[in-house]
Design an enzyme around this catalytic site. Structure first.
Site, PDB file in Angstrom:
ATOM      1  N   ARG A  66       6.642   1.894   6.941  1.00  0.00           N
ATOM      2  CA  ARG A  66       5.702   1.418   7.851  1.00  0.00           C
ATOM      3  C   ARG A  66       6.899   0.418   8.288  1.00  0.00           C
ATOM      4  NH1 ARG A  66       0.239  -1.360   9.140  1.00  0.00           N
ATOM      5  NH2 ARG A  66       0.358  -1.197  11.291  1.00  0.00           N
TER       6      ARG A  66
ATOM      7  N   LYS B  84       1.076  -0.961   0.068  1.00  0.00           N
ATOM      8  CA  LYS B  84      -0.201  -0.620   0.136  1.00  0.00           C
ATOM      9  C   LYS B  84       1.158   1.390  -0.133  1.00  0.00           C
ATOM     10  CE  LYS B  84      -3.282   0.899   2.713  1.00  0.00           C
ATOM     11  NZ  LYS B  84      -4.445   0.955   4.445  1.00  0.00           N
TER      12      LYS B  84
ATOM     13  N   ASN C 243     -16.626   5.989  12.224  1.00  0.00           N
ATOM     14  CA  ASN C 243     -18.204   5.439  11.447  1.00  0.00           C
ATOM     15  C   ASN C 243     -18.892   4.859  12.053  1.00  0.00           C
ATOM     16  OD1 ASN C 243     -17.017   6.336   9.570  1.00  0.00           O
ATOM     17  ND2 ASN C 243     -15.756   4.691   8.477  1.00  0.00           N
TER      18      ASN C 243
ATOM     19  N   ARG D 133      -9.404 -11.046  15.852  1.00  0.00           N
ATOM     20  CA  ARG D 133      -9.012 -11.711  17.193  1.00  0.00           C
ATOM     21  C   ARG D 133      -9.205 -11.550  18.434  1.00  0.00           C
ATOM     22  NH1 ARG D 133      -3.759  -7.184  15.892  1.00  0.00           N
ATOM     23  NH2 ARG D 133      -5.059  -7.224  13.642  1.00  0.00           N
TER      24      ARG D 133
ATOM     25  N   HIS E  33      -8.191   3.116  19.028  1.00  0.00           N
ATOM     26  CA  HIS E  33      -8.541   2.798  17.673  1.00  0.00           C
ATOM     27  C   HIS E  33      -9.184   1.902  17.479  1.00  0.00           C
ATOM     28  CE1 HIS E  33      -5.967   2.428  14.319  1.00  0.00           C
ATOM     29  NE2 HIS E  33      -6.180   1.277  13.719  1.00  0.00           N
ATOM     30  N   LEU E  34     -10.114   1.963  16.587  1.00  0.00           N
ATOM     31  CA  LEU E  34     -11.077   0.666  16.239  1.00  0.00           C
ATOM     32  C   LEU E  34     -11.040   0.354  14.775  1.00  0.00           C
ATOM     33  CD1 LEU E  34     -14.239   1.179  19.118  1.00  0.00           C
ATOM     34  CD2 LEU E  34     -11.929   0.197  19.375  1.00  0.00           C
ATOM     35  N   GLY E  35     -10.840  -0.509  13.885  1.00  0.00           N
ATOM     36  CA  GLY E  35     -10.601  -1.332  12.831  1.00  0.00           C
ATOM     37  C   GLY E  35     -10.634  -2.358  12.881  1.00  0.00           C
TER      38      GLY E  35
ATOM     39  N   ASP F  42     -17.288  -8.003   9.787  1.00  0.00           N
ATOM     40  CA  ASP F  42     -17.078  -6.831   9.406  1.00  0.00           C
ATOM     41  C   ASP F  42     -18.354  -6.154  10.270  1.00  0.00           C
ATOM     42  OD1 ASP F  42     -18.007  -4.517   7.929  1.00  0.00           O
ATOM     43  OD2 ASP F  42     -16.233  -5.561   6.572  1.00  0.00           O
TER      44      ASP F  42
ATOM     45  N   HIS G  15       0.264   0.106  16.369  1.00  0.00           N
ATOM     46  CA  HIS G  15      -1.143   0.957  16.189  1.00  0.00           C
ATOM     47  C   HIS G  15      -0.366   2.401  17.101  1.00  0.00           C
ATOM     48  CE1 HIS G  15      -5.218  -1.672  16.515  1.00  0.00           C
ATOM     49  NE2 HIS G  15      -3.884  -1.768  15.134  1.00  0.00           N
TER      50      HIS G  15
ATOM     51  N   GLY H  37      -7.799  -4.366  13.180  1.00  0.00           N
ATOM     52  CA  GLY H  37      -7.428  -4.708  15.057  1.00  0.00           C
ATOM     53  C   GLY H  37      -7.976  -3.131  15.488  1.00  0.00           C
TER      54      GLY H  37
HETATM   55  P1  ADP Z   1      -8.182  -1.117   8.474  1.00  0.00           P
HETATM   56  O1  ADP Z   1      -7.753  -1.942  10.211  1.00  0.00           O
HETATM   57  O2  ADP Z   1      -7.657  -2.755   8.103  1.00  0.00           O
HETATM   58  O3  ADP Z   1      -7.794   0.095   8.988  1.00  0.00           O
HETATM   59  P2  ADP Z   1     -10.081   0.002   8.974  1.00  0.00           P
HETATM   60  O4  ADP Z   1      -9.854   0.883  10.079  1.00  0.00           O
HETATM   61  O5  ADP Z   1     -10.806   0.411   7.175  1.00  0.00           O
HETATM   62  O6  ADP Z   1      -9.535  -1.082   9.187  1.00  0.00           O
HETATM   63  O7  ADP Z   1     -11.202  -0.852   9.698  1.00  0.00           O
HETATM   64  C1  ADP Z   1     -12.501  -1.388   9.070  1.00  0.00           C
HETATM   65  C2  ADP Z   1     -13.455  -2.200  10.216  1.00  0.00           C
HETATM   66  O8  ADP Z   1     -14.687  -1.181  10.081  1.00  0.00           O
HETATM   67  C3  ADP Z   1     -14.166  -2.803   9.393  1.00  0.00           C
HETATM   68  O9  ADP Z   1     -15.013  -3.608  10.868  1.00  0.00           O
HETATM   69  C4  ADP Z   1     -15.919  -2.377   9.072  1.00  0.00           C
HETATM   70  O10 ADP Z   1     -17.279  -2.900   8.627  1.00  0.00           O
HETATM   71  C5  ADP Z   1     -15.936  -0.758   9.813  1.00  0.00           C
HETATM   72  N1  ADP Z   1     -16.852   0.506   9.109  1.00  0.00           N
HETATM   73  C6  ADP Z   1     -16.576   0.762   8.554  1.00  0.00           C
HETATM   74  N2  ADP Z   1     -16.932   1.613   8.032  1.00  0.00           N
HETATM   75  C7  ADP Z   1     -18.721   1.589   9.048  1.00  0.00           C
HETATM   76  C8  ADP Z   1     -19.868   1.915   9.050  1.00  0.00           C
HETATM   77  N3  ADP Z   1     -19.985   2.899   8.515  1.00  0.00           N
HETATM   78  N4  ADP Z   1     -20.005   0.931  10.313  1.00  0.00           N
HETATM   79  C9  ADP Z   1     -20.069   0.340  10.716  1.00  0.00           C
HETATM   80  N5  ADP Z   1     -18.134   0.031  10.995  1.00  0.00           N
HETATM   81  C10 ADP Z   1     -17.600   0.486   9.982  1.00  0.00           C
END
Ligand code: ADP
Length: 411
Positions: free
Chosen positions: A94, A14, A341, A247, A214-216, A289, A183, A218
């Site tokens: 990174r 990336k 989001n 995880r 930080h909620l993604g 997801d 992170h 990971g």
């Molecule tokens: P990464 O850690 O791979 O960088 P991201 O920060 O993009 O991932 O986060 C991905 C997560 O964010 C997924 O669980 C996705 O469902 C969630 N997400 C993205 N948009 C929304 C939304 N509108 N509502 C709820 N969850 C969301």
């Protein structure tokens, strides 16, 4: 000054080319399925500012070839962002694990490469592909300074009581078994941004106490006092702490030998279970997801609702624990795909935190976009949403290392 920021994974690359003048991305892209033999083959998705997206399918058996494809895209007369790669002043990489040795972004030399390689034992899935990206770039641009920015470095100041596990001490001394945290670039960026925004309102931020979430895919939480972290939830590996996409985070460690005996599982099976099959996916049985989890929970799927509930509850426990660790709390920051989001998750985490002075204003939270505060106007704790920008942070830190280098060369 144009900085190329690279995040090189096991089968992906990336990148963003950032013009540091205005911190704007001139181009960004993703090469996928590098070295993976599938019917689809490898591909690159690239987009430069003001140009049409450029997608190519090309055989990319390794990161060296992928890097060549990326440079072709960056300099393509139609879809590129620069005419020649000499317009790139530096590359910021990174690097996931910097062990105890790397507390700062570091100029890459043969010696530092060897040191990063030593950290591969601690991050066998991450550091080797990071190194492959660095080597590929050095081959193409041998004279351009390259800088490693470590995911672990931000957490160097956390005190021993927060990073030593209550295991026999020699495991730390001899094998490096301790909390490192990950992170870091994201937590550094969003907490610095929160402090800046609050300082602009006249607030004294010198000792401000922040829990950053930080909620993604990971997830991690960090306790940061006056810009300095004192604790963080990811551990020796990125498996500890909060519930994540696949995880599970914290659990009774004795579950592991139990499963190994009862189900005849190997260490690899356990690795796979805790990193790939747990978390939102494990509990819901259907998806990692959060968008799916929320939609299914709303449609009455009980396991998805449970996964959502556990996710929020566990994050809320960390907010409480870190408030206690810091002796108070002034700000909660949400970031990452979910944190930025999902009003429902932010609400679920903050539910019942009124006793700490943290109360969400539903009118601000629902449909919130961008960065700012979502707490009630008179609430003691500011609850903020701050979109993370790890690439921008890596570009800034790379530029600092390069400027220092140029300054010392002039001296
Ligand atoms: P990464 O850690 O791979 O960088 P991201 O920060 O993009 O991932 O986060 C991905 C997560 O964010 C997924 O669980 C996705 O469902 C969630 N997400 C993205 N948009 C929304 C939304 N509108 N509502 C709820 N969850 C969301």
């Amino acid at each position: 000054m144009n900085i190329l920021v690279l995040n090189s994974g096991s089968s992906s690359l990336k990148y963003q080319l950032i013009d540091l003048e205005n911190e704007e991305a001139l181009a960004k892209g993703l090469a996928e399925r590098i070295g993976v033999r599938t019917a689809e083959g490898s591909c690159l998705m690239h987009e430069a500012k003001g140009k049409k997206p450029y997608n190519v399918s090309a055989d990319m058996p390794n990161h060296d070839v992928a890097m060549d494809v990326v440079f072709q895209a960056l300099t393509d007369p139609e879809a590129g962002a620069i005419r020649d790669i000499c317009e790139i002043s530096a590359v910021g990489h990174r690097v996931v694990h910097g062990g105890e040795g790397f507390s700062q972004p570091t100029l890459i030399t043969n010696e530092t490469l060897a040191e990063i390689d030593k950290c591969s034992e601690l991050a066998p899935l991450h550091n080797p592909p990071n190194l492959a990206g660095i080597r590929a770039c050095r081959r193409v641009m041998p004279d351009v300074p390259q800088v490693a920015v470590f995911d672990t470095a931000f957490f160097t100041p956390i005190p021993k009581r927060a990073y030593i596990y209550a295991l026999p001490y020699n495991l730390y001394k001899e094998y490096g078994v301790r909390r490192y945290g990950f992170h870091g670039t994201s937590h550094r960026y969003v907490t610095a941004r929160a402090r800046k925004l609050l300082a602009q309102t006249g607030m004294d931020v010198s000792e401000i106490k922040i829990v950053s979430c930080h909620l993604g895919n990971g997830c991690s939480a960090s306790a940061v006092v006056g810009g300095k972290p004192i604790d963080t939830s990811l551990g020796m590996t990125p498996a500890e702490g909060l519930v994540m996409g696949t995880r599970g985070g914290d659990m009774d460690p004795a579950i592991i030998p139990f499963l190994m005996r009862r189900l005849d599982m190997t260490p690899d099976d356990i690795d796979n279970l805790i990193n790939k099959k747990s978390g939102l996916l494990g509990v819901s049985g259907t998806s990692s997801d959060m968008r799916d989890i929320e939609a299914k929970a709303e449609a009455g799927d009980e396991r998805a609702a449970l996964a959502f509930d556990i996710f929020c509850y566990r994050a809320r426990k960390y907010v409480g624990a870190y408030a206690a660790a810091m002796g108070g709390i002034d700000v909660i920051v949400f970031t990452g795909g979910i944190g930025q989001n999902s009003p429902a998750v932010r609400n679920g985490i903050c539910e019942g935190l009124g006793f700490l002075g943290a109360e969400i204003d539903p009118r601000k939270n629902d449909g919130f976009r961008g960065e700012g505060s979502i707490s009630k106007d008179n609430a003691r704790v500011r609850i903020m949403v701050i979109p993370t920008d790890e690439e921008k942070m890596i570009a800034r830190e790379t530029a600092e290392v390069v400027s220092d280098l140029m300054a010392s060369a002039r001296r």
